[in-house]
Design an enzyme around this catalytic site. Sequence first.
Site, PDB file in Angstrom:
ATOM      1  N   SER A 162       0.851  -1.183   0.000  1.00 18.70           N
ATOM      2  CA  SER A 162       0.000   0.000   0.000  1.00 18.70           C
ATOM      3  C   SER A 162       0.888   1.235   0.000  1.00 18.70           C
ATOM      4  O   SER A 162       2.113   1.141   0.057  1.00 18.70           O
ATOM      5  CB  SER A 162      -0.917   0.013   1.238  1.00 18.70           C
ATOM      6  OG  SER A 162      -0.137   0.195   2.418  1.00 18.70           O
ATOM      7  N   LYS A 163       0.270   2.389  -0.053  1.00 21.42           N
ATOM      8  CA  LYS A 163       1.031   3.639  -0.129  1.00 21.42           C
ATOM      9  C   LYS A 163       1.909   3.877   1.090  1.00 21.42           C
ATOM     10  O   LYS A 163       2.878   4.637   1.011  1.00 21.42           O
ATOM     11  CB  LYS A 163       0.075   4.818  -0.335  1.00 21.42           C
ATOM     12  CG  LYS A 163      -0.550   4.849  -1.729  1.00 21.42           C
ATOM     13  CD  LYS A 163      -1.357   6.110  -1.959  1.00 21.42           C
ATOM     14  CE  LYS A 163      -1.883   6.169  -3.382  1.00 21.42           C
ATOM     15  NZ  LYS A 163      -2.657   7.409  -3.658  1.00 21.42           N
ATOM     16  N   ARG A 164       1.595   3.234   2.208  1.00 25.29           N
ATOM     17  CA  ARG A 164       2.438   3.439   3.391  1.00 25.29           C
ATOM     18  C   ARG A 164       3.836   2.838   3.191  1.00 25.29           C
ATOM     19  O   ARG A 164       4.779   3.192   3.892  1.00 25.29           O
ATOM     20  CB  ARG A 164       1.784   2.832   4.637  1.00 25.29           C
ATOM     21  CG  ARG A 164       1.779   1.318   4.684  1.00 25.29           C
ATOM     22  CD  ARG A 164       1.223   0.791   6.006  1.00 25.29           C
ATOM     23  NE  ARG A 164       1.239  -0.650   6.072  1.00 25.29           N
ATOM     24  CZ  ARG A 164       0.296  -1.426   5.561  1.00 25.29           C
ATOM     25  NH1 ARG A 164      -0.752  -0.879   4.947  1.00 25.29           N
ATOM     26  NH2 ARG A 164       0.372  -2.733   5.665  1.00 25.29           N
ATOM     27  N   GLY A 224       5.458   3.181   0.373  1.00 26.88           N
ATOM     28  CA  GLY A 224       6.143   3.986  -0.639  1.00 26.88           C
ATOM     29  C   GLY A 224       5.345   3.993  -1.928  1.00 26.88           C
ATOM     30  O   GLY A 224       4.123   3.820  -1.920  1.00 26.88           O
TER      31      GLY A 224
END
Length: 470
Positions: free
Chosen positions: A241-243, A245
Site C-alpha cells: 500500500s502507499k504506506r 512507498g
Amino acid sequence: MSAPVVTRFAPSPTGYLHIGGARTALFNWLFARGRGGRFLLRIEDTDRARSTAEATAAILKGMAWLGLDHDGEVVSQAAGAARHAEVAHQLLDKGAAYKCFSTQGEIEAFREAARAEGRSTLFQSPWRDADPAAHPDAPFVIRLKTPQDGTTVIRDAVQGDVSIGNDQLDDMVLLRSDGTPVYMLAVVVDDHDMGVTHVIRGDDHLNNAARQMGIYTAMGWDVPVWAHIPLIHGPDGKKLSKRHGAVGLEEYQAMGYPAAGMRNYLARLGWSHGDDEFFTDAQAREWFDLSGIGKSPARLDFKKLENLCGQHIAVADDAALLHEIVAFRAASGQPALTQAQHDGLLAGMYCLKDRAKTFPELLDKAEFILTSAPIQPDKKAAKALDPVSRGMLAELTPHLQNASWTRDDLERITSLVAENHGMKFGKLAAPLRAALAGRTATPSVFDMMLVLGREESILRITQAAASDTA
C-alpha cells in the site's frame, strides 16, 4: 500442433497503473513474447461511473514506458456489451441459465433468515426450476445455473489443483435487470472471443475462476490455462500500500528508475530462473515460464531494485540511456536539456553511468555538465580555493593552453605543477574539482576536463583562480 499462445492484460481504468498490475502485464508479455505468441490489451471499463479517460491514458503511458508493446487494437470491454448480453441469452436458451424475478428486498430477507438459522447466506432463487408459464410480467435478472453438488477443480499452473465445493458457489447474475452484463460474464466472453489461451492474473481472482468455469462449460468453450500469481507485499509482509512507498508505476519513472531495470526487477519479483538476478530482456523472454512462479507473495525490496537498476544503467547504450533521461526529466517536471547539455551528457556518459543506481544520481554526477560558468562552488568546495590553491590554478592555466588534451598529457601537466609545489597531485585535485564543478564529489578531474573540452575547462579554472571565495 498446439494453438499459438495468446495472453492478455485487462486493467480497470479507475486509477493509476499499480506496480502489481504492471508485473502482471509483464508476466503476460514475457510468456507470449517468449513463445512467438500474441499479447493483447483490454481495458475493463464496464464500471462506467469509476472509469475515466485519464486512467486509461495513464495505463497506456505506463505500459509504453515499461516497454510492453501489445498486439492489435486496445479492446474496450464496455463496447462489447451487446455481445455479452447475447451469450447470456444463449445460456438461457440452453437451459444453463434462468430468469430470476426475486427483488432485492426478498434476497435480503432470505439472507437475514439464513443468518438467524446459522446456514449459508448464498442466495437460492425460487425461480431456478420454475415453469416459464409462471413467470410474472416484472423485471428480472438472468442467473447461471451452478451445479449444486460436487466440486469444481481449478487446474492452475501456479497454485496446482484447487478444489471448491459447488455448494460454496451461488447462481451468479449474468445480466442485470436493466439488460446490462456483469463483469464476470464479460471477462469470460471477451477472453473466449479474443482467443486467450492463458489467463495470468493475481491470485485474488482465484475464486472467480471457479465461477467463470461454469460459463465456459455451459457454452462448450475451451477453458484457458489458469495461472494465478501471488500478490506483491511490502517489506513488512503486509499487502502493498502507499504506506510502503510508491505503488503507482508512473511514480517509479518519476523517481528515475530505468525501464530495463524495472522490467528485470518486476520479473524477478515472484519468479525465478535458478539463482539469476541480473538478466537482459532477451534472456527474460527465453527463460520465463509459469513453473518458475512461486506460490508465496513476493516482497518489494527497494535496495534490490536500485542494485539491478544500477547494473542496467552501467551496461546501457549511451544514446538510449540519454533518450530515457530526457523522458525522465519531462516526467518529473524538470526543464528540458539545452543542446549543449544534451551533447555534453552524451559525451560524458562513459564516466557518469558507472555506479549510478538512478537517473537523479547520474544527473547529480553530471552537474558539471549541466551548470555553466561562472561556477559558484558550494561551501565545502569553496574551502579548497584558498590563496595557495588559486595560485596553483593560475600557474596551471598556461600549461593547459598548450596541452594536447589527452588524459596522459593532462595527468602529466597537473602532476608537474603539483610537484613544483612539493606536493602530490591529490592536493591539486580538490581545487580543480571546485573550479570545474563547484563541488567535492565529482567524476575524476581528467574526465571532467575531457568532457568539457579545452576552452570551457580553462575558462572555469581561470575564473576560479581569480576568485576570492575562500
